[in-house]
Scaffold this motif. Structure first.
Motif, PDB file in Angstrom:
ATOM      1  N   TRP A   1      50.334  38.381  55.780  1.00  0.00           N
ATOM      2  CA  TRP A   1      49.785  39.514  55.026  1.00  0.00           C
ATOM      3  C   TRP A   1      50.113  39.372  53.545  1.00  0.00           C
ATOM      4  O   TRP A   1      49.240  39.557  52.690  1.00  0.00           O
ATOM      5  CB  TRP A   1      50.342  40.827  55.581  1.00  0.00           C
ATOM      6  CG  TRP A   1      49.906  42.028  54.803  1.00  0.00           C
ATOM      7  CD1 TRP A   1      48.681  42.626  54.823  1.00  0.00           C
ATOM      8  CD2 TRP A   1      50.694  42.757  53.846  1.00  0.00           C
ATOM      9  NE1 TRP A   1      48.652  43.685  53.949  1.00  0.00           N
ATOM     10  CE2 TRP A   1      49.869  43.793  53.338  1.00  0.00           C
ATOM     11  CE3 TRP A   1      52.002  42.641  53.387  1.00  0.00           C
ATOM     12  CZ2 TRP A   1      50.325  44.702  52.389  1.00  0.00           C
ATOM     13  CZ3 TRP A   1      52.458  43.546  52.440  1.00  0.00           C
ATOM     14  CH2 TRP A   1      51.625  44.561  51.949  1.00  0.00           C
ATOM     15  N   VAL A   2      51.360  39.018  53.218  1.00  0.00           N
ATOM     16  CA  VAL A   2      51.731  38.854  51.802  1.00  0.00           C
ATOM     17  C   VAL A   2      50.989  37.665  51.195  1.00  0.00           C
ATOM     18  O   VAL A   2      50.509  37.737  50.055  1.00  0.00           O
ATOM     19  CB  VAL A   2      53.253  38.674  51.646  1.00  0.00           C
ATOM     20  CG1 VAL A   2      53.617  38.523  50.166  1.00  0.00           C
ATOM     21  CG2 VAL A   2      54.012  39.850  52.252  1.00  0.00           C
ATOM     22  N   ASP A   3      50.867  36.576  51.937  1.00  0.00           N
ATOM     23  CA  ASP A   3      50.171  35.393  51.423  1.00  0.00           C
ATOM     24  C   ASP A   3      48.714  35.704  51.066  1.00  0.00           C
ATOM     25  O   ASP A   3      48.156  35.096  50.146  1.00  0.00           O
ATOM     26  CB  ASP A   3      50.193  34.266  52.460  1.00  0.00           C
ATOM     27  CG  ASP A   3      51.547  33.576  52.540  1.00  0.00           C
ATOM     28  OD1 ASP A   3      52.331  33.683  51.569  1.00  0.00           O
ATOM     29  OD2 ASP A   3      51.817  32.935  53.569  1.00  0.00           O
ATOM     30  N   MET A   4      48.096  36.638  51.775  1.00  0.00           N
ATOM     31  CA  MET A   4      46.698  36.953  51.485  1.00  0.00           C
ATOM     32  C   MET A   4      46.536  37.584  50.107  1.00  0.00           C
ATOM     33  O   MET A   4      45.427  37.646  49.571  1.00  0.00           O
ATOM     34  CB  MET A   4      46.138  37.880  52.570  1.00  0.00           C
ATOM     35  CG  MET A   4      46.081  37.244  53.956  1.00  0.00           C
ATOM     36  SD  MET A   4      45.021  35.799  54.061  1.00  0.00           S
ATOM     37  CE  MET A   4      43.435  36.599  54.258  1.00  0.00           C
ATOM     38  N   GLY A   5      47.632  38.038  49.513  1.00  0.00           N
ATOM     39  CA  GLY A   5      47.578  38.527  48.148  1.00  0.00           C
ATOM     40  C   GLY A   5      47.148  37.456  47.163  1.00  0.00           C
ATOM     41  O   GLY A   5      46.640  37.761  46.076  1.00  0.00           O
ATOM     42  N   GLU A   6      47.325  36.183  47.526  1.00  0.00           N
ATOM     43  CA  GLU A   6      46.885  35.089  46.658  1.00  0.00           C
ATOM     44  C   GLU A   6      45.368  35.022  46.550  1.00  0.00           C
ATOM     45  O   GLU A   6      44.827  34.377  45.652  1.00  0.00           O
ATOM     46  CB  GLU A   6      47.422  33.760  47.190  1.00  0.00           C
ATOM     47  CG  GLU A   6      48.938  33.652  47.183  1.00  0.00           C
ATOM     48  CD  GLU A   6      49.423  32.314  47.709  1.00  0.00           C
ATOM     49  OE1 GLU A   6      48.626  31.361  47.725  1.00  0.00           O
ATOM     50  OE2 GLU A   6      50.604  32.224  48.094  1.00  0.00           O
ATOM     51  N   LEU A   7      44.681  35.676  47.478  1.00  0.00           N
ATOM     52  CA  LEU A   7      43.216  35.639  47.500  1.00  0.00           C
ATOM     53  C   LEU A   7      42.607  36.929  46.971  1.00  0.00           C
ATOM     54  O   LEU A   7      41.439  37.215  47.213  1.00  0.00           O
ATOM     55  CB  LEU A   7      42.735  35.377  48.930  1.00  0.00           C
ATOM     56  CG  LEU A   7      43.326  34.145  49.627  1.00  0.00           C
ATOM     57  CD1 LEU A   7      42.758  34.009  51.024  1.00  0.00           C
ATOM     58  CD2 LEU A   7      43.081  32.887  48.815  1.00  0.00           C
ATOM     59  N   VAL A   8      43.400  37.713  46.230  1.00  0.00           N
ATOM     60  CA  VAL A   8      42.957  38.995  45.673  1.00  0.00           C
ATOM     61  C   VAL A   8      42.450  38.790  44.253  1.00  0.00           C
ATOM     62  O   VAL A   8      43.015  38.002  43.484  1.00  0.00           O
ATOM     63  CB  VAL A   8      44.133  40.006  45.668  1.00  0.00           C
ATOM     64  CG1 VAL A   8      43.824  41.188  44.761  1.00  0.00           C
ATOM     65  CG2 VAL A   8      44.412  40.491  47.084  1.00  0.00           C
ATOM     66  N   GLY A   9      41.416  39.511  43.892  1.00  0.00           N
ATOM     67  CA  GLY A   9      40.969  39.500  42.499  1.00  0.00           C
ATOM     68  C   GLY A   9      39.468  39.332  42.385  1.00  0.00           C
ATOM     69  O   GLY A   9      38.760  39.027  43.356  1.00  0.00           O
ATOM     70  N   ARG A  10      38.962  39.537  41.180  1.00  0.00           N
ATOM     71  CA  ARG A  10      37.531  39.400  40.919  1.00  0.00           C
ATOM     72  C   ARG A  10      37.062  37.994  41.292  1.00  0.00           C
ATOM     73  O   ARG A  10      37.669  36.997  40.896  1.00  0.00           O
ATOM     74  CB  ARG A  10      37.241  39.677  39.443  1.00  0.00           C
ATOM     75  CG  ARG A  10      35.751  39.717  39.115  1.00  0.00           C
ATOM     76  CD  ARG A  10      35.562  39.843  37.615  1.00  0.00           C
ATOM     77  NE  ARG A  10      36.046  41.121  37.110  1.00  0.00           N
ATOM     78  CZ  ARG A  10      35.317  42.222  37.066  1.00  0.00           C
ATOM     79  NH1 ARG A  10      34.076  42.208  37.519  1.00  0.00           N
ATOM     80  NH2 ARG A  10      35.815  43.345  36.580  1.00  0.00           N
ATOM     81  N   GLY A  11      36.008  37.921  42.063  1.00  0.00           N
ATOM     82  CA  GLY A  11      35.473  36.636  42.479  1.00  0.00           C
ATOM     83  C   GLY A  11      36.177  36.021  43.668  1.00  0.00           C
ATOM     84  O   GLY A  11      35.802  34.941  44.129  1.00  0.00           O
ATOM     85  N   ARG A  12      37.205  36.701  44.174  1.00  0.00           N
ATOM     86  CA  ARG A  12      37.933  36.220  45.345  1.00  0.00           C
ATOM     87  C   ARG A  12      37.611  37.114  46.536  1.00  0.00           C
ATOM     88  O   ARG A  12      37.140  38.238  46.364  1.00  0.00           O
ATOM     89  CB  ARG A  12      39.432  36.185  45.063  1.00  0.00           C
ATOM     90  CG  ARG A  12      39.791  35.191  43.956  1.00  0.00           C
ATOM     91  CD  ARG A  12      41.274  35.128  43.723  1.00  0.00           C
ATOM     92  NE  ARG A  12      41.633  34.151  42.709  1.00  0.00           N
ATOM     93  CZ  ARG A  12      42.870  33.844  42.352  1.00  0.00           C
ATOM     94  NH1 ARG A  12      43.894  34.470  42.942  1.00  0.00           N
ATOM     95  NH2 ARG A  12      43.105  32.937  41.437  1.00  0.00           N
ATOM     96  N   PRO A  13      37.885  36.650  47.759  1.00  0.00           N
ATOM     97  CA  PRO A  13      37.365  37.365  48.931  1.00  0.00           C
ATOM     98  C   PRO A  13      38.169  38.562  49.416  1.00  0.00           C
ATOM     99  O   PRO A  13      37.679  39.345  50.226  1.00  0.00           O
ATOM    100  CB  PRO A  13      37.345  36.278  50.012  1.00  0.00           C
ATOM    101  CG  PRO A  13      38.469  35.359  49.635  1.00  0.00           C
ATOM    102  CD  PRO A  13      38.467  35.340  48.125  1.00  0.00           C
ATOM    103  N   VAL A  14      39.412  38.729  48.972  1.00  0.00           N
ATOM    104  CA  VAL A  14      40.287  39.750  49.542  1.00  0.00           C
ATOM    105  C   VAL A  14      40.414  40.941  48.593  1.00  0.00           C
ATOM    106  O   VAL A  14      40.728  40.772  47.410  1.00  0.00           O
ATOM    107  CB  VAL A  14      41.681  39.192  49.861  1.00  0.00           C
ATOM    108  CG1 VAL A  14      42.605  40.283  50.399  1.00  0.00           C
ATOM    109  CG2 VAL A  14      41.580  38.061  50.888  1.00  0.00           C
ATOM    110  N   GLY A  15      40.179  42.138  49.120  1.00  0.00           N
ATOM    111  CA  GLY A  15      40.300  43.347  48.332  1.00  0.00           C
ATOM    112  C   GLY A  15      41.335  44.294  48.917  1.00  0.00           C
ATOM    113  O   GLY A  15      41.958  44.012  49.948  1.00  0.00           O
ATOM    114  N   LEU A  16      41.491  45.435  48.266  1.00  0.00           N
ATOM    115  CA  LEU A  16      42.490  46.425  48.673  1.00  0.00           C
ATOM    116  C   LEU A  16      42.304  46.861  50.121  1.00  0.00           C
ATOM    117  O   LEU A  16      43.253  46.842  50.915  1.00  0.00           O
ATOM    118  CB  LEU A  16      42.415  47.638  47.737  1.00  0.00           C
ATOM    119  CG  LEU A  16      43.289  48.842  48.117  1.00  0.00           C
ATOM    120  CD1 LEU A  16      44.764  48.478  48.027  1.00  0.00           C
ATOM    121  CD2 LEU A  16      42.965  50.040  47.227  1.00  0.00           C
ATOM    122  N   ASP A  17      41.092  47.257  50.479  1.00  0.00           N
ATOM    123  CA  ASP A  17      40.870  47.750  51.841  1.00  0.00           C
ATOM    124  C   ASP A  17      41.052  46.653  52.879  1.00  0.00           C
ATOM    125  O   ASP A  17      41.469  46.919  54.019  1.00  0.00           O
ATOM    126  CB  ASP A  17      39.487  48.384  51.959  1.00  0.00           C
ATOM    127  CG  ASP A  17      39.408  49.746  51.272  1.00  0.00           C
ATOM    128  OD1 ASP A  17      40.443  50.197  50.738  1.00  0.00           O
ATOM    129  OD2 ASP A  17      38.323  50.350  51.269  1.00  0.00           O
TER     130      ASP A  17
END
Length: 310
Positions: free
Chosen positions: A97-113
């Motif tokens: 779950w913490v590692d998925m934070g690396e995929l957060v941001g504009r143009g990346r696939p992971v968002g808050l929800d």
């Protein structure tokens, strides 16, 4: 820690075969991580995330980065806990779950929800939210930290499906009281008889008035479409209603767009005796960006004289 009976995750056989073929050629001390770990652990991913069919593997930062065709190599500074899936090393749910934070941001696939839904599933699997808090606390300045922290505040134990998580969060954002998740509902006659488990359960006590008792049931088509299951649901619903509960069924069509969401929130608010003027209907849209990211974009836009575009 309370344990919730949820179905065992079904892992894609094609993914298992792909990982079995790749694992022997990975460098020593490697483990599957990120999207691959989530898929091997049977954790829920959005379509945008699941489109990444590459294998992700991680190893300590003291070693060279993995460079193998078809494998995304990652390295870690802070230790991860590992679990074994089909004899292969895989990063554990909390650290994934913490590692998925690396995929957060504009143009990346992971968002808050996405992180909330994934975090709910991890918490339910692990029996509590605390393992996620501990895993995040072990990291120094992890990528996506602000979004992970905001998501953590909204993650709860007890969700049995991604849509239960989505519905709960939307209700809370819209101004409804927070429900209990998959809560046992016992008969009010003092017998202790179990009437069943409610997906979303509200029991609100008001001075001098009868308590408001509402159950929200998300009727996922994969579990509730058969005649047999519908008959079971009908029998269970009658038991709830005879005991004074209002049961509101929630179907896929109720969450298909913003207007459907608003109608659903208004219906639940009426059952919960929440005044319409206390609702925040503008907040029912799914959230991809954290509040911090939105605030920063607004401030930057004000300085530059432009409005942020999402």
């Amino acid at each position: 820690m309370r344990r919730l009976q949820v179905p065992e995750p079904v892992i894609d056989e094609a993914l298992l075969a792909q990982c079995r073929a790749a694992f022997p050629v990975l460098p020593a001390s490697s483990a599957f991580s990120h999207v691959t770990a989530a898929r091997l652990l049977g954790l829920p991913l959005s379509y945008a995330i699941a489109e990444d069919v590459r294998l992700h593997a991680i190893r300590p930062i003291a070693h060279a980065q993995t460079r193998i065709d078809g494998i995304v190599g990652h390295r870690f500074h802070h230790p991860r806990e590992m679990v074994t899936v089909d004899g292969m090393q895989v990063v554990c749910p909390a650290d994934t779950w913490v590692d998925m934070g690396e995929l957060v941001g504009r143009g990346r696939p992971v968002g808050l929800d996405d992180l909330i839904v994934l975090g709910d599933a991890c918490a339910t699997r692990l029996g509590a939210v605390e393992p996620l808090r501990v895993a995040l606390g072990r990291r120094t300045r992890p990528r996506g930290k602000r979004t992970l922290q905001e998501a953590l505040g909204l993650i709860r134990f007890g969700s049995a499906s991604p849509m239960e998580s989505v519905v709960r969060v939307m209700f809370v954002r819209a101004g409804l009281p927070e429900p209990l998740l998959n809560e046992p509902v016992h008969a009010s006659d003092g017998s202790g008889r179990l009437l069943g488990f409610g997906d979303l359960v509200w029991k609100i006590h008001r001075p001098g008035k009868k308590p408001v008792k509402v159950i929200g049931e998300y009727q996922g088509e994969e579990f509730h479409a058969s005649d047999e299951q519908r008959e079971h649901d009908k029998h269970r619903r009658r038991g709830f209603e005879r005991d004074g509960w209002t049961v509101q069924e929630i179907w896929k069509s109720d969450v298909s767009d913003d207007q459907a969401w608003r109608s659903l929130v208004e219906r639940m608010a009426w059952s919960l005796r929440v005044p319409a003027d206390e609702l925040r209907l503008s907040e029912v849209s799914p959230r991809f960006f954290s509040q911090h990211a939105i605030d920063v974009a607004i401030q930057r836009g004000m300085r530059n004289g432009v409005s942020p575009r999402w």
